[in-house]
Scaffold this motif. Structure first.
Motif, PDB file in Angstrom:
ATOM      1  N   VAL A   1       5.485   4.948 -13.002  1.00 11.38           N
ATOM      2  CA  VAL A   1       6.749   5.620 -12.889  1.00 11.38           C
ATOM      3  C   VAL A   1       7.344   5.411 -11.495  1.00 11.38           C
ATOM      4  CG1 VAL A   1       7.890   7.856 -12.988  1.00 11.38           C
ATOM      5  CG2 VAL A   1       6.109   7.316 -14.620  1.00 11.38           C
ATOM      6  N   ALA A   2       6.507   5.593 -10.428  1.00  3.79           N
ATOM      7  CA  ALA A   2       6.986   5.389  -9.059  1.00  3.79           C
ATOM      8  C   ALA A   2       5.827   4.979  -8.165  1.00  3.79           C
ATOM      9  CB  ALA A   2       7.627   6.665  -8.534  1.00  3.79           C
ATOM     10  N   ARG A   3       6.137   4.191  -7.129  1.00  3.67           N
ATOM     11  CA  ARG A   3       5.132   3.768  -6.149  1.00  3.67           C
ATOM     12  C   ARG A   3       5.676   3.978  -4.753  1.00  3.67           C
ATOM     13  NH1 ARG A   3       5.178  -1.767  -8.364  1.00  3.67           N
ATOM     14  NH2 ARG A   3       5.545  -1.012 -10.434  1.00  3.67           N
ATOM     15  N   PHE A   4       4.796   4.413  -3.835  1.00  4.79           N
ATOM     16  CA  PHE A   4       5.180   4.661  -2.457  1.00  4.79           C
ATOM     17  C   PHE A   4       4.122   4.082  -1.538  1.00  4.79           C
ATOM     18  CE2 PHE A   4       6.563   8.111  -5.155  1.00  4.79           C
ATOM     19  CZ  PHE A   4       7.912   8.213  -4.856  1.00  4.79           C
ATOM     20  N   LEU A   5       4.538   3.484  -0.432  1.00  2.58           N
ATOM     21  CA  LEU A   5       3.594   3.039   0.582  1.00  2.58           C
ATOM     22  C   LEU A   5       3.375   4.208   1.529  1.00  2.58           C
ATOM     23  CD1 LEU A   5       1.910   0.690   1.539  1.00  2.58           C
ATOM     24  CD2 LEU A   5       3.830  -0.027   2.970  1.00  2.58           C
ATOM     25  N   ALA A   6       2.118   4.589   1.720  1.00 11.38           N
ATOM     26  CA  ALA A   6       1.792   5.780   2.513  1.00 11.38           C
ATOM     27  C   ALA A   6       0.673   5.471   3.495  1.00 11.38           C
ATOM     28  CB  ALA A   6       1.360   6.911   1.585  1.00 11.38           C
ATOM     29  N   ARG A  14      -6.715   6.140  10.214  1.00  9.12           N
ATOM     30  CA  ARG A  14      -5.483   6.034   9.423  1.00  9.12           C
ATOM     31  C   ARG A  14      -5.408   4.648   8.815  1.00  9.12           C
ATOM     32  NH1 ARG A  14      -1.138   8.705  13.596  1.00  9.12           N
ATOM     33  NH2 ARG A  14      -2.195  10.708  13.717  1.00  9.12           N
ATOM     34  N   TYR A  15      -5.042   4.586   7.527  1.00 11.29           N
ATOM     35  CA  TYR A  15      -4.905   3.301   6.877  1.00 11.29           C
ATOM     36  C   TYR A  15      -3.905   3.419   5.736  1.00 11.29           C
ATOM     37  CZ  TYR A  15      -8.757   5.625   4.419  1.00 11.29           C
ATOM     38  OH  TYR A  15      -9.550   6.538   3.786  1.00 11.29           O
ATOM     39  N   MET A  16      -3.353   2.279   5.336  1.00  6.40           N
ATOM     40  CA  MET A  16      -2.298   2.250   4.323  1.00  6.40           C
ATOM     41  C   MET A  16      -2.881   2.369   2.917  1.00  6.40           C
ATOM     42  SD  MET A  16       0.275   2.108   6.238  1.00  6.40           S
ATOM     43  CE  MET A  16       1.566   1.926   5.047  1.00  6.40           C
ATOM     44  N   ARG A  17      -2.133   3.027   2.054  1.00  2.00           N
ATOM     45  CA  ARG A  17      -2.437   3.132   0.634  1.00  2.00           C
ATOM     46  C   ARG A  17      -1.124   3.061  -0.134  1.00  2.00           C
ATOM     47  NH1 ARG A  17      -6.789   1.645   1.375  1.00  2.00           N
ATOM     48  NH2 ARG A  17      -8.731   2.803   1.233  1.00  2.00           N
ATOM     49  N   ILE A  18      -1.193   2.569  -1.359  1.00  2.00           N
ATOM     50  CA  ILE A  18      -0.067   2.646  -2.280  1.00  2.00           C
ATOM     51  C   ILE A  18      -0.314   3.886  -3.123  1.00  2.00           C
ATOM     52  CG2 ILE A  18       1.168   1.556  -4.185  1.00  2.00           C
ATOM     53  CD1 ILE A  18       0.129  -1.152  -3.075  1.00  2.00           C
ATOM     54  N   PHE A  19       0.623   4.821  -3.077  1.00  2.00           N
ATOM     55  CA  PHE A  19       0.520   6.068  -3.829  1.00  2.00           C
ATOM     56  C   PHE A  19       1.343   5.892  -5.101  1.00  2.00           C
ATOM     57  CE2 PHE A  19       1.907  10.439  -4.765  1.00  2.00           C
ATOM     58  CZ  PHE A  19       0.674  11.059  -4.829  1.00  2.00           C
ATOM     59  N   VAL A  20       0.703   6.004  -6.269  1.00  2.00           N
ATOM     60  CA  VAL A  20       1.344   5.718  -7.554  1.00  2.00           C
ATOM     61  C   VAL A  20       1.427   6.998  -8.382  1.00  2.00           C
ATOM     62  CG1 VAL A  20       1.215   4.364  -9.684  1.00  2.00           C
ATOM     63  CG2 VAL A  20       0.392   3.389  -7.530  1.00  2.00           C
ATOM     64  N   GLY A  25      -1.251  10.130 -14.563  1.00  2.00           N
ATOM     65  CA  GLY A  25      -1.772  10.802 -13.379  1.00  2.00           C
ATOM     66  C   GLY A  25      -1.307  10.174 -12.085  1.00  2.00           C
ATOM     67  N   LEU A  26      -2.034  10.473 -11.015  1.00  2.00           N
ATOM     68  CA  LEU A  26      -1.745   9.961  -9.684  1.00  2.00           C
ATOM     69  C   LEU A  26      -2.847   8.996  -9.277  1.00  2.00           C
ATOM     70  CD1 LEU A  26      -0.932  13.393  -8.016  1.00  2.00           C
ATOM     71  CD2 LEU A  26       0.710  11.721  -8.881  1.00  2.00           C
ATOM     72  N   TYR A  27      -2.471   7.916  -8.597  1.00  2.00           N
ATOM     73  CA  TYR A  27      -3.418   6.897  -8.170  1.00  2.00           C
ATOM     74  C   TYR A  27      -3.155   6.529  -6.723  1.00  2.00           C
ATOM     75  CZ  TYR A  27      -4.135   6.013 -13.162  1.00  2.00           C
ATOM     76  OH  TYR A  27      -4.425   6.140 -14.488  1.00  2.00           O
ATOM     77  N   THR A  28      -4.208   6.123  -6.012  1.00  3.10           N
ATOM     78  CA  THR A  28      -4.031   5.457  -4.733  1.00  3.10           C
ATOM     79  C   THR A  28      -4.683   4.085  -4.841  1.00  3.10           C
ATOM     80  OG1 THR A  28      -6.019   6.463  -3.777  1.00  3.10           O
ATOM     81  CG2 THR A  28      -3.929   7.571  -3.347  1.00  3.10           C
ATOM     82  N   LEU A  29      -4.003   3.088  -4.271  1.00  2.03           N
ATOM     83  CA  LEU A  29      -4.467   1.707  -4.321  1.00  2.03           C
ATOM     84  C   LEU A  29      -4.565   1.141  -2.910  1.00  2.03           C
ATOM     85  CD1 LEU A  29      -1.999   0.355  -7.056  1.00  2.03           C
ATOM     86  CD2 LEU A  29      -4.260   1.342  -7.423  1.00  2.03           C
TER      87      LEU A  29
END
Length: 71
Positions: A1-6, A14-20, A25-29
């Motif tokens: 539905v939506a993806r965010f770079l976080a 601190r490190y980057m994840r894609i929050f989906v 449900g909710l996913y982090t990649l």
């Protein structure tokens, strides 16, 4: 539905994840490998999740940060 770079803030640093936000449900990649690092399903895991104010910015607080599924 939506993806965010976080940026994830952890005891490891601190490190980057894609929050989906998906239909189930909710996913982090991991943005380098696209491997799933965490999953919270709507039907059981995500009950009390929400945005939390901290240090002047909003961020997601998972419902059970101590679940041991953090990768």
């Amino acid at each position: 539905v939506a993806r965010f770079l976080a940026t994830k803030h952890s005891w490891r640093g601190r490190y980057m994840r894609i929050f989906v936000v998906a239909e189930d449900g909710l996913y982090t990649l991991n943005p380098q490998t696209f491997d799933t690092t965490n999953v919270w399903l709507w039907d059981g895991d995500v009950v009390d999740a929400g945005a939390v104010l901290g240090s002047g910015s909003d961020f997601f607080s998972p419902p059970d940060a101590r679940s041991g599924r953090d990768a």
